[in-house]
Design an enzyme around this catalytic site. Structure first.
Site, PDB file in Angstrom:
ATOM      1  N   ARG A   1      38.748  67.227  33.986  1.00  0.00           N
ATOM      2  CA  ARG A   1      39.789  67.026  32.803  1.00  0.00           C
ATOM      3  C   ARG A   1      38.967  66.296  31.741  1.00  0.00           C
ATOM      4  O   ARG A   1      39.341  66.446  30.619  1.00  0.00           O
ATOM      5  CB  ARG A   1      40.825  65.907  33.057  1.00  0.00           C
ATOM      6  CG  ARG A   1      40.775  64.800  33.503  1.00  0.00           C
ATOM      7  CD  ARG A   1      42.019  63.966  33.677  1.00  0.00           C
ATOM      8  NE  ARG A   1      41.885  62.759  34.218  1.00  0.00           N
ATOM      9  CZ  ARG A   1      41.854  62.456  35.352  1.00  0.00           C
ATOM     10  NH1 ARG A   1      41.731  63.343  36.535  1.00  0.00           N
ATOM     11  NH2 ARG A   1      41.522  60.986  35.843  1.00  0.00           N
TER      12      ARG A   1
ATOM     13  N   ARG B   1      46.884  37.339  40.151  1.00  0.00           N
ATOM     14  CA  ARG B   1      46.888  38.321  39.177  1.00  0.00           C
ATOM     15  C   ARG B   1      47.521  37.609  37.845  1.00  0.00           C
ATOM     16  O   ARG B   1      48.773  37.221  37.908  1.00  0.00           O
ATOM     17  CB  ARG B   1      47.547  39.789  39.183  1.00  0.00           C
ATOM     18  CG  ARG B   1      47.223  40.891  38.050  1.00  0.00           C
ATOM     19  CD  ARG B   1      45.446  41.129  38.334  1.00  0.00           C
ATOM     20  NE  ARG B   1      45.453  41.847  39.300  1.00  0.00           N
ATOM     21  CZ  ARG B   1      44.171  42.352  39.752  1.00  0.00           C
ATOM     22  NH1 ARG B   1      43.150  42.006  39.048  1.00  0.00           N
ATOM     23  NH2 ARG B   1      44.056  43.133  40.942  1.00  0.00           N
TER      24      ARG B   1
ATOM     25  N   CYS C   1      34.585  42.373  42.451  1.00  0.00           N
ATOM     26  CA  CYS C   1      34.452  41.699  41.337  1.00  0.00           C
ATOM     27  C   CYS C   1      34.440  40.000  41.425  1.00  0.00           C
ATOM     28  O   CYS C   1      33.362  39.376  40.919  1.00  0.00           O
ATOM     29  CB  CYS C   1      35.147  42.028  39.962  1.00  0.00           C
ATOM     30  SG  CYS C   1      36.983  42.448  40.510  1.00  0.00           S
TER      31      CYS C   1
ATOM     32  N   THR D   1      33.760  57.595  31.985  1.00  0.00           N
ATOM     33  CA  THR D   1      34.835  57.729  31.116  1.00  0.00           C
ATOM     34  C   THR D   1      35.731  56.558  31.255  1.00  0.00           C
ATOM     35  O   THR D   1      36.772  56.221  30.574  1.00  0.00           O
ATOM     36  CB  THR D   1      35.714  58.985  30.787  1.00  0.00           C
ATOM     37  OG1 THR D   1      36.239  59.454  32.258  1.00  0.00           O
ATOM     38  CG2 THR D   1      34.747  60.100  30.531  1.00  0.00           C
TER      39      THR D   1
ATOM     40  N   HIS E   1      37.795  37.071  35.158  1.00  0.00           N
ATOM     41  CA  HIS E   1      38.120  36.575  36.340  1.00  0.00           C
ATOM     42  C   HIS E   1      37.978  35.012  36.283  1.00  0.00           C
ATOM     43  O   HIS E   1      36.832  34.623  35.907  1.00  0.00           O
ATOM     44  CB  HIS E   1      37.930  37.076  37.446  1.00  0.00           C
ATOM     45  CG  HIS E   1      38.324  38.620  38.096  1.00  0.00           C
ATOM     46  ND1 HIS E   1      39.467  39.307  37.103  1.00  0.00           N
ATOM     47  CD2 HIS E   1      37.994  39.351  38.746  1.00  0.00           C
ATOM     48  CE1 HIS E   1      39.549  40.258  37.422  1.00  0.00           C
ATOM     49  NE2 HIS E   1      38.748  40.504  38.678  1.00  0.00           N
TER      50      HIS E   1
END
Length: 342
Positions: free
Chosen positions: A39, A237, A132, A11, A244
């Site tokens: 959940r 960032r 990544c 999810t 990226h």
């Protein structure tokens, strides 16, 4: 006969992307299980654009016996608890977290770069997916290293907020909106405002002043590509939702020209060269979203070192940086080792 594949963390951003890519690439799966925490149990999610829906199952109670491959995309704590359990049940784990990357008994794989190393998975029945920012970097470096032998790399990253997960994407969206309407924009996910700003800080700080994100790029590049390569990184960032970018400076042992590098990279697996020396003749994150390729632009010689090149590298971090690379590992595993599919 195809494989039985479980996606852990189905999810989340990366988990959903794994499901999309499994469907897009028509991975030979007879059955796909979407696993997540309690959940999310019972939620329904799409299996890509295939028209198939999957009901989310509780990871805590899932029995991996009889399943072939588990793609983990739920963070180190989840992998620590459940990856050994899956591996012991005979289900080969492909883990996106940082937990096993530097384990000497776990191969760290980028299929375009070190496919042969996957054979080492038998020691733990676990394969690690790199960070990544590392994944796209080594795809760009590998063909150049083969041609002229890399001595040293200096890289500055421009990392999108999706690398932090949904919370980072939400913070960028909310801060941008709040600034326009005059509401408060106090940072929660990041230490400073990310909207209309850049933050030279990704990960946790180490004693030498570098961050864990920068350390990962150093040690993972050495493990995947060549331990002799010296690398220094500054990870930043930026207010971009997905993809990226990296400004990369490379020093080689042997002579290599920009034209030679451009020709080599055009033939390299997983690489797309877009390099026109004119306004707009390069790739930016906006063009790379949703794409499989690692894009390389601004290839030029660096006259400050004897054999130097500089280049610009852009890739979808949710795809090549995580989900796509994991699925490519699964494809490689199936072709070379499991050999179950027709």
């Amino acid at each position: 006969m195809g494989y039985r594949v479980a996606v852990v963390g189905a999810t989340g951003n990366v988990g959903r992307e794994i499901l999309n890519i499994l469907a897009e690439r028509q991975f030979p799966a007879d059955e796909v299980a979407a696993l997540a925490s309690a959940r999310s149990t019972g939620d329904v999610i799409d299996f890509g654009d295939s028209g198939t829906e999957l009901k989310v199952k509780n990871l805590e109670h899932f029995d991996f016996e009889g399943w072939d491959i588990a793609l983990f995309a739920a963070g180190s704590e989840v992998s620590k608890l459940h990856a050994p359990r899956a591996a012991a049940a005979g289900c080969t784990v492909i883990d996106n977290s940082s937990l096993y990357r530097m384990d000497p008994d776990v191969p760290l794989i980028v299929p375009e770069v070190n496919a042969e190393a996957i054979a080492g998975y038998r020691a733990r029945n676990i394969i690690a997916n790199p960070n990544c920012s590392t994944a796209q970097l080594v795809v760009a470096l590998k063909p150049l290293h083969d041609a002229a032998t890399i001595k040293r790399v200096v890289v500055a990253t421009y990392q999108s907020v999706s690398g932090t997960g949904k919370a980072g994407m939400d913070e960028l969206f909310e801060q941008s909106r709040n600034i326009f309407v005059g509401d408060s924009n106090e940072p929660k996910v990041y230490p400073k405002q990310i909207a209309f700003n850049v933050i030279p800080h990704a990960g946790d700080f180490l004693d030498d002043g570098s961050t864990t994100e920068e350390w990962k790029m150093v040690v993972e590049t050495k493990k995947i590509l060549d331990p002799r390569i010296k690398l220094t990184a500054t990870c930043v960032r930026v207010p971009v939702f997905v993809c990226h970018s990296e400004a990369v400076n490379i020093e080689f042992e042997n002579e290599i020209t920009a034209d030679e590098a451009r020709a080599i990279l055009r033939e390299a697996p997983g690489v797309m060269v877009v390099d026109k020396r004119e306004p707009g003749g390069y790739v930016t994150p906006v063009e790379a979203v949703g794409e499989y390729a690692t894009y390389i632009s601004r290839i030029r010689e660096d006259s400050t070192v004897e054999n130097g090149l500089s280049l610009w590298v852009v890739s979808d971090n949710l795809r090549k940086g995580a989900a796509l690379n994991a699925v490519q590992i699964a494809e490689l595993l199936g072709r070379k080792h499991l050999q179950k599919a027709a």
